[in-house]
Design a protein around this motif. Structure first.
Motif, PDB file in Angstrom:
ATOM      1  N   LEU A  53       0.844  -1.197   0.000  1.00 63.06           N
ATOM      2  CA  LEU A  53       0.000   0.000   0.000  1.00 63.06           C
ATOM      3  C   LEU A  53       0.878   1.245   0.000  1.00 63.06           C
ATOM      4  O   LEU A  53       0.936   2.010   0.959  1.00 63.06           O
ATOM      5  CB  LEU A  53      -0.953  -0.038   1.197  1.00 63.06           C
ATOM      6  CG  LEU A  53      -1.952  -1.189   1.150  1.00 63.06           C
ATOM      7  CD1 LEU A  53      -2.781  -1.248   2.415  1.00 63.06           C
ATOM      8  CD2 LEU A  53      -2.844  -1.074  -0.064  1.00 63.06           C
ATOM      9  N   ASP A  54       1.576   1.443  -1.122  1.00 61.00           N
ATOM     10  CA  ASP A  54       2.413   2.621  -1.315  1.00 61.00           C
ATOM     11  C   ASP A  54       1.519   3.819  -1.622  1.00 61.00           C
ATOM     12  O   ASP A  54       0.313   3.661  -1.833  1.00 61.00           O
ATOM     13  CB  ASP A  54       3.422   2.369  -2.442  1.00 61.00           C
ATOM     14  CG  ASP A  54       2.743   2.015  -3.756  1.00 61.00           C
ATOM     15  OD1 ASP A  54       1.951   2.826  -4.261  1.00 61.00           O
ATOM     16  OD2 ASP A  54       3.002   0.914  -4.263  1.00 61.00           O
ATOM     17  N   PRO A  55       2.063   5.035  -1.627  1.00 55.03           N
ATOM     18  CA  PRO A  55       1.222   6.224  -1.841  1.00 55.03           C
ATOM     19  C   PRO A  55       0.380   6.174  -3.116  1.00 55.03           C
ATOM     20  O   PRO A  55      -0.785   6.566  -3.110  1.00 55.03           O
ATOM     21  CB  PRO A  55       2.229   7.373  -1.881  1.00 55.03           C
ATOM     22  CG  PRO A  55       3.366   6.889  -1.045  1.00 55.03           C
ATOM     23  CD  PRO A  55       3.450   5.412  -1.310  1.00 55.03           C
ATOM     24  N   TYR A  56       0.947   5.699  -4.223  1.00 53.31           N
ATOM     25  CA  TYR A  56       0.201   5.632  -5.475  1.00 53.31           C
ATOM     26  C   TYR A  56      -0.965   4.648  -5.372  1.00 53.31           C
ATOM     27  O   TYR A  56      -2.098   4.956  -5.760  1.00 53.31           O
ATOM     28  CB  TYR A  56       1.143   5.229  -6.613  1.00 53.31           C
ATOM     29  CG  TYR A  56       0.460   5.105  -7.946  1.00 53.31           C
ATOM     30  CD1 TYR A  56       0.019   6.236  -8.632  1.00 53.31           C
ATOM     31  CD2 TYR A  56       0.236   3.862  -8.523  1.00 53.31           C
ATOM     32  CE1 TYR A  56      -0.611   6.132  -9.855  1.00 53.31           C
ATOM     33  CE2 TYR A  56      -0.403   3.744  -9.746  1.00 53.31           C
ATOM     34  CZ  TYR A  56      -0.829   4.880 -10.404  1.00 53.31           C
ATOM     35  OH  TYR A  56      -1.460   4.767 -11.616  1.00 53.31           O
ATOM     36  N   THR A  57      -0.714   3.468  -4.803  1.00 52.40           N
ATOM     37  CA  THR A  57      -1.764   2.460  -4.647  1.00 52.40           C
ATOM     38  C   THR A  57      -2.840   2.952  -3.686  1.00 52.40           C
ATOM     39  O   THR A  57      -4.035   2.764  -3.938  1.00 52.40           O
ATOM     40  CB  THR A  57      -1.163   1.130  -4.156  1.00 52.40           C
ATOM     41  OG1 THR A  57      -0.164   0.710  -5.100  1.00 52.40           O
ATOM     42  CG2 THR A  57      -2.219   0.059  -4.009  1.00 52.40           C
TER      43      THR A  57
END
Length: 118
Positions: A53-57
């Motif tokens: 759950l990275d910033p883009y996701t």
């Protein structure tokens, strides 16, 4: 706890499909279902049971499900508290971390456990 290593090819994909069904059973009338759908399909690395759950996701997930960041964090916490997610890497506030789709053991009633014909 069920082994969630993923293994070759479709094992992770099959596990993710079963995981989605279990979340739907556990939370039938909830936005958690939508979060789980996204985690199992779009956020999960293909062939694995790992979702980063990275910033883009997270941004894409927020738009897809219609939650605000606090609500998403609460949804992830509820799934973890239910034994459906295990955080394997905490990213110190930069994003929500890396999680493994997990399932708690299926409860067996005493009748089913003792009656072989049930």
């Amino acid at each position: 706890m069920i082994d969630t290593a993923g293994g070759a090819g479709g094992e992770g994909d099959a596990f993710a499909a079963i995981w989605r069904a279990r979340v739907h059973q556990r939370f039938p009338d909830s936005q958690l279902r939508q979060v789980a759908d996204y985690l199992a399909t779009s956020a999960r690395r293909p062939g694995t049971v790992t979702a980063e759950l990275d910033p883009y996701t997270v941004h894409r997930l927020l738009l897809a499900v219609g939650l605000d960041p606090a609500e998403l964090r609460q949804a992830v916490t509820r799934l973890a508290d239910a034994g459906m997610l295990t955080q394997i890497h905490d990213c110190a506030g930069q994003h929500l971390g890396v999680h493994t789709l997990t399932m708690p053991p299926h409860p067996v009633t005493s009748t089913l456990a003792t009656d072989p014909g049930a």
